[in-house]
Design a protein around this motif. Sequence first.
Motif, mmCIF file in Angstrom:
data_model
loop_
_atom_site.group_PDB
_atom_site.id
_atom_site.type_symbol
_atom_site.label_atom_id
_atom_site.label_comp_id
_atom_site.label_asym_id
_atom_site.label_seq_id
_atom_site.Cartn_x
_atom_site.Cartn_y
_atom_site.Cartn_z
ATOM 1 N N LYS A 141 0.818 -1.219 0.000
ATOM 2 C CA LYS A 141 0.000 0.000 0.000
ATOM 3 C C LYS A 141 0.851 1.268 0.000
ATOM 4 O O LYS A 141 0.351 2.345 -0.284
ATOM 5 N N PHE A 142 2.151 1.142 0.280
ATOM 6 C CA PHE A 142 3.052 2.293 0.252
ATOM 7 C C PHE A 142 3.819 2.407 -1.059
ATOM 8 O O PHE A 142 4.609 3.314 -1.241
ATOM 9 N N SER A 161 2.453 8.598 3.041
ATOM 10 C CA SER A 161 1.697 7.553 3.730
ATOM 11 C C SER A 161 2.613 6.646 4.535
ATOM 12 O O SER A 161 2.263 6.214 5.632
ATOM 13 N N LEU A 162 3.795 6.348 4.007
ATOM 14 C CA LEU A 162 4.738 5.485 4.697
ATOM 15 C C LEU A 162 5.227 6.115 5.995
ATOM 16 O O LEU A 162 5.142 5.515 7.064
ATOM 17 N N SER A 165 2.443 6.738 8.602
ATOM 18 C CA SER A 165 1.612 5.578 8.959
ATOM 19 C C SER A 165 1.680 5.333 10.463
ATOM 20 O O SER A 165 2.692 5.630 11.103
ATOM 21 N N SER A 167 2.242 2.721 12.017
ATOM 22 C CA SER A 167 3.299 1.778 12.390
ATOM 23 C C SER A 167 4.616 2.483 12.732
ATOM 24 O O SER A 167 5.430 1.947 13.467
#
Length: 177
Positions: A141-142, A161-162, A165, A167
């Motif tokens: 997704k990244f 986004s990465l 995120s 996470s």
Amino acid sequence: MEPIQNMMPARTGNRSSVADARATTGLTREYLTFRLGNEEYGIDILKVQEIRGYEEPTHIANAPAFIKGVVNLRGVIVPIVDLRMRFGCASADYTGFTVTIILNLKNRVVGAVVDAVSDVMELPVDSIKPAPEMSSVVDAKFITGLGQVGDRMLILLDIESLILSPSLGLAGTDLGN
């Protein structure tokens, strides 16, 4: 002193008009390319604020290993993420080529440590292919796509986004910026 425009060669022929048409119609995108281990990645050049030589950040207690710490960049406290460690590269040696890419992501300033910066590349949109669904160190997704430039294959990342995120734990924190 002569203006720089007069010292540069004039644009002629179809090649420049094609490039001008692409630039105005959005048929190309520019990416900053960099290396992590043996792989070459690209990120949207508009997300890059600056590129700096690697400097040892101030460590933060209990931070994940891939968050190297923070640096003070002209009064802004910038968290530094080592993408090599985040992606599980075999080695994360700091050499003279190691750099920190300073990113501006949704009004957040974040640094990303990479092995080396290659160049800025303009890719025609039609040369970008979707990433295949497969297991890899980078969640699919990244990955916005794969760019083919001659015999080089670029893994194009959605760096915003990465980095932001959940996470990574940087989106909801306030580290002074």
